[in-house]
Enzyme design. Structure first.
Site, PDB file in Angstrom:
ATOM      1  N   PHE A  59       0.843  -1.194   0.000  1.00 52.50           N
ATOM      2  CA  PHE A  59       0.000   0.000   0.000  1.00 52.50           C
ATOM      3  C   PHE A  59       0.881   1.247   0.000  1.00 52.50           C
ATOM      4  O   PHE A  59       2.019   1.239   0.498  1.00 52.50           O
ATOM      5  CB  PHE A  59      -0.911  -0.025   1.236  1.00 52.50           C
ATOM      6  CG  PHE A  59      -1.877   1.114   1.305  1.00 52.50           C
ATOM      7  CD1 PHE A  59      -2.836   1.297   0.326  1.00 52.50           C
ATOM      8  CD2 PHE A  59      -1.826   2.009   2.362  1.00 52.50           C
ATOM      9  CE1 PHE A  59      -3.732   2.360   0.387  1.00 52.50           C
ATOM     10  CE2 PHE A  59      -2.721   3.071   2.439  1.00 52.50           C
ATOM     11  CZ  PHE A  59      -3.671   3.244   1.446  1.00 52.50           C
ATOM     12  N   ASP A  86       6.386  -3.525   8.839  1.00 52.38           N
ATOM     13  CA  ASP A  86       5.046  -3.119   8.444  1.00 52.38           C
ATOM     14  C   ASP A  86       4.172  -4.369   8.551  1.00 52.38           C
ATOM     15  O   ASP A  86       4.167  -5.234   7.667  1.00 52.38           O
ATOM     16  CB  ASP A  86       5.046  -2.556   7.027  1.00 52.38           C
ATOM     17  CG  ASP A  86       3.698  -1.984   6.618  1.00 52.38           C
ATOM     18  OD1 ASP A  86       2.675  -2.409   7.196  1.00 52.38           O
ATOM     19  OD2 ASP A  86       3.657  -1.131   5.709  1.00 52.38           O
ATOM     20  N   HIS A 107      -0.871  -6.117   7.651  1.00 50.04           N
ATOM     21  CA  HIS A 107      -1.620  -7.303   7.239  1.00 50.04           C
ATOM     22  C   HIS A 107      -1.445  -8.463   8.218  1.00 50.04           C
ATOM     23  O   HIS A 107      -2.019  -9.531   7.979  1.00 50.04           O
ATOM     24  CB  HIS A 107      -1.125  -7.797   5.876  1.00 50.04           C
ATOM     25  CG  HIS A 107      -1.487  -6.938   4.716  1.00 50.04           C
ATOM     26  ND1 HIS A 107      -1.162  -7.274   3.414  1.00 50.04           N
ATOM     27  CD2 HIS A 107      -2.156  -5.765   4.638  1.00 50.04           C
ATOM     28  CE1 HIS A 107      -1.597  -6.346   2.590  1.00 50.04           C
ATOM     29  NE2 HIS A 107      -2.197  -5.409   3.309  1.00 50.04           N
ATOM     30  N   GLN A 136      -7.620  -0.488  10.136  1.00 52.00           N
ATOM     31  CA  GLN A 136      -8.559  -0.023   9.122  1.00 52.00           C
ATOM     32  C   GLN A 136      -9.607  -1.106   8.856  1.00 52.00           C
ATOM     33  O   GLN A 136      -9.438  -2.268   9.232  1.00 52.00           O
ATOM     34  CB  GLN A 136      -7.760   0.347   7.859  1.00 52.00           C
ATOM     35  CG  GLN A 136      -8.563   0.807   6.683  1.00 52.00           C
ATOM     36  CD  GLN A 136      -8.846  -0.318   5.712  1.00 52.00           C
ATOM     37  OE1 GLN A 136      -8.289  -1.408   5.809  1.00 52.00           O
ATOM     38  NE2 GLN A 136      -9.734  -0.062   4.769  1.00 52.00           N
ATOM     39  N   LYS A 150      -8.940  -4.788   7.795  1.00 49.42           N
ATOM     40  CA  LYS A 150      -7.896  -5.543   8.484  1.00 49.42           C
ATOM     41  C   LYS A 150      -8.462  -6.643   9.375  1.00 49.42           C
ATOM     42  O   LYS A 150      -9.614  -6.605   9.802  1.00 49.42           O
ATOM     43  CB  LYS A 150      -7.010  -4.596   9.297  1.00 49.42           C
ATOM     44  CG  LYS A 150      -6.316  -3.532   8.465  1.00 49.42           C
ATOM     45  CD  LYS A 150      -5.440  -4.151   7.376  1.00 49.42           C
ATOM     46  CE  LYS A 150      -4.564  -3.133   6.655  1.00 49.42           C
ATOM     47  NZ  LYS A 150      -5.307  -2.198   5.825  1.00 49.42           N
ATOM     48  N   ARG A 208       3.921  15.971  24.077  1.00 45.63           N
ATOM     49  CA  ARG A 208       4.010  15.927  25.538  1.00 45.63           C
ATOM     50  C   ARG A 208       4.866  14.748  25.986  1.00 45.63           C
ATOM     51  O   ARG A 208       5.023  13.762  25.268  1.00 45.63           O
ATOM     52  CB  ARG A 208       2.612  15.794  26.148  1.00 45.63           C
ATOM     53  CG  ARG A 208       1.697  16.982  25.875  1.00 45.63           C
ATOM     54  CD  ARG A 208       0.314  16.735  26.466  1.00 45.63           C
ATOM     55  NE  ARG A 208      -0.576  17.860  26.206  1.00 45.63           N
ATOM     56  CZ  ARG A 208      -1.804  17.756  25.716  1.00 45.63           C
ATOM     57  NH1 ARG A 208      -2.302  16.564  25.418  1.00 45.63           N
ATOM     58  NH2 ARG A 208      -2.544  18.828  25.517  1.00 45.63           N
ATOM     59  N   TYR A 248       0.762  21.472  29.322  1.00 41.89           N
ATOM     60  CA  TYR A 248       1.126  22.465  28.311  1.00 41.89           C
ATOM     61  C   TYR A 248       2.627  22.478  28.022  1.00 41.89           C
ATOM     62  O   TYR A 248       3.158  23.408  27.424  1.00 41.89           O
ATOM     63  CB  TYR A 248       0.654  23.862  28.722  1.00 41.89           C
ATOM     64  CG  TYR A 248       0.465  24.788  27.539  1.00 41.89           C
ATOM     65  CD1 TYR A 248      -0.479  24.505  26.556  1.00 41.89           C
ATOM     66  CD2 TYR A 248       1.232  25.932  27.402  1.00 41.89           C
ATOM     67  CE1 TYR A 248      -0.650  25.326  25.462  1.00 41.89           C
ATOM     68  CE2 TYR A 248       1.069  26.777  26.311  1.00 41.89           C
ATOM     69  CZ  TYR A 248       0.127  26.466  25.341  1.00 41.89           C
ATOM     70  OH  TYR A 248      -0.038  27.291  24.259  1.00 41.89           O
ATOM     71  N   ARG A 298      -4.197  10.667  18.638  1.00 40.74           N
ATOM     72  CA  ARG A 298      -4.774   9.738  19.596  1.00 40.74           C
ATOM     73  C   ARG A 298      -6.061   9.097  19.062  1.00 40.74           C
ATOM     74  O   ARG A 298      -6.803   9.726  18.306  1.00 40.74           O
ATOM     75  CB  ARG A 298      -5.079  10.462  20.910  1.00 40.74           C
ATOM     76  CG  ARG A 298      -3.871  11.135  21.545  1.00 40.74           C
ATOM     77  CD  ARG A 298      -4.206  11.723  22.916  1.00 40.74           C
ATOM     78  NE  ARG A 298      -5.270  12.709  22.862  1.00 40.74           N
ATOM     79  CZ  ARG A 298      -5.072  14.037  22.828  1.00 40.74           C
ATOM     80  NH1 ARG A 298      -3.833  14.521  22.825  1.00 40.74           N
ATOM     81  NH2 ARG A 298      -6.088  14.869  22.808  1.00 40.74           N
TER      82      ARG A 298
END
Length: 411
Positions: free
Chosen positions: A102, A173, A176, A199, A202, A231, A238, A248
């Site tokens: 991909f 990777d 899959h 996704q 999957k 962070r 902050y 996230r």
């Protein structure tokens, strides 16, 4: 002289389908619905300020993979980007990738201002060819990204040996490869970092989502920071230490993935057994060659079941027409990628926008002949949800292929 009359009619021409089973995906039940509904009703949807469901799933997934750490994120493309940044790549560095994958495997390399170097695949597995990897290494090479394509383990012993000798990082990777194994180790846990996608297609899914896993504490802390707008744990809300963004996932995704993870092993066993059985069935059909699975690939999760098609055994029927007939017979299938990644307009037109890719980089001359043949003539994919069928379904897949062969060679 009388014309030869074909005794069978293919489904594409109005005959009965060989495969009658419907293969649903995703698979869920009311406990999944209830778990998500409970989060919705709680009003605590976000992350990291609204509960610990995300952290709980990260711990569960790390334990499942056999790694110390896991960091969730919005998708499998971002997970690759987090891994590359944490591995310390710099503008102009080279990253070895396969051309049969991909787009994100290569486009994320561009996003971190590095140069994708396309290396051909092995004709028997469609995974990176280790010999070609070694030949492609230069003084600018920093990372190798082996893709466990279709859920079949790459030759990780060879790749890790090359990486150690050349002092390179390895990012698996594993988009899959949920639940697949190499010598009994879960894929994603062998290199420096493993990258996963959740996704919708999957084997483990929440519609979207991603994850990186690692055993390296420094890599973990960096990726966790990059995922959470820079962070760092133990500092104020902050305070921002790294050039991260908000990547996230939500509490609803986390609880759904946690529920789905409970099913993954059982589903992987079914896919693995069906793949082995289908290998035996298809190996007896002239012109059909299942991809090779080495003894080291101790568990294949068959995100795709792939075989190589030889049109000469089917009366010269072009692959595209064969696949159209196979799909009409009820087999969920595809020809896969129409061309290797380096032939995408992005690379051919060098449409790299603001990224600092050297002017000398030119993909017009790249040629990976094995990947070219796979895309143009050979590869046929059967989708993972179909691999959750019964042994009788696998028999019907093989019969559908034999039926097509009988009809087209009688014509």
């Amino acid at each position: 002289m009388e014309k030869n009359i074909t005794l069978e009619t293919l489904a594409i021409d109005g005959g009965d389908r060989t495969v009658q089973t419907h293969f649903p995906w995703p698979i869920y039940d009311e406990t999944d619905v209830q778990a998500v509904a409970d989060v919705v009703r709680s009003g605590r949807w976000g992350n990291p300020d609204c509960g610990d469901l995300v952290e709980t799933f990260e711990q569960e997934f790390a334990a499942y993979c056999g790694t110390k750490y896991a960091v969730s994120c919005v998708n499998g493309s971002v997970s690759l980007r987090l891994a590359l940044m944490a591995c310390g790549v710099r503008p102009g560095d080279e990253v070895i990738v396969p051309p049969y994958t991909f787009i994100a495997t290569a486009s994320t390399v561009l996003e971190v201002n590095c140069v994708p170097v396309f290396v051909d695949i092995d004709p028997d597995t469609y995974n990176l060819d280790p010999k070609a990897v070694e030949a492609a290494i230069t003084e600018r090479t920093k990372v190798i990204i082996p893709v466990h394509f279709a859920g079949l383990a790459c030759d990780m012993d060879a790749i890790m040996d090359i990486a150690r000798r050349h002092k390179l990082r390895v990012i698996e990777d594993a988009a899959h490869a949920h639940g697949a194994e190499y010598k009994g180790r879960k894929l994603g846990s062998i290199g420096d970092v493993g990258s996963f996608s959740f996704q919708s297609s999957k084997n483990l899914t929440s519609g979207e989502g991603g994850m990186v896993v690692t055993n390296d504490e420094n890599l973990y802390r960096t990726m966790a920071s990059l995922r959470n707008v820079g962070r760092m744990e133990g500092h104020q809300w902050y305070d921002h230490f790294n050039p991260g963004c908000n990547y996230r996932i939500t509490q609803m995704q986390a609880v759904l993935l946690s529920r789905q993870l409970n099913r993954l092993d059982d589903q992987t066993v079914i896919r693995n057994e069906n793949g082995l059985y289908l290998n035996k069935l298809l190996s007896n059909i002239d012109g059909i060659l299942p991809l090779t699975r080495s003894p080291e690939a101790t568990r294949h999760c068959y995100h795709l079941y792939i075989f190589s098609y030889d049109s000469s055994a089917f009366g010269g029927l072009p692959r595209q027409e064969f696949v159209a007939r196979l799909a009409a017979e009820g087999v969920p299938c595809s020809t896969g990628y129409p061309h290797p990644l380096y032939k995408q307009p992005l690379f051919q037109n060098k449409n790299f926008m603001c990224y600092a890719i050297p002017e000398s980089v030119d993909y017009a001359a790249v040629n990976c002949p094995v990947a070219e043949r796979a895309c143009r003539d050979e590869a046929v994919w059967i989708f993972q949800h179909a691999m959750l069928g019964s042994r009788e379904d696998m028999q019907s897949f093989a019969e559908a292929i034999r039926k097509i062969q009988r009809v087209v060679t009688q014509a």
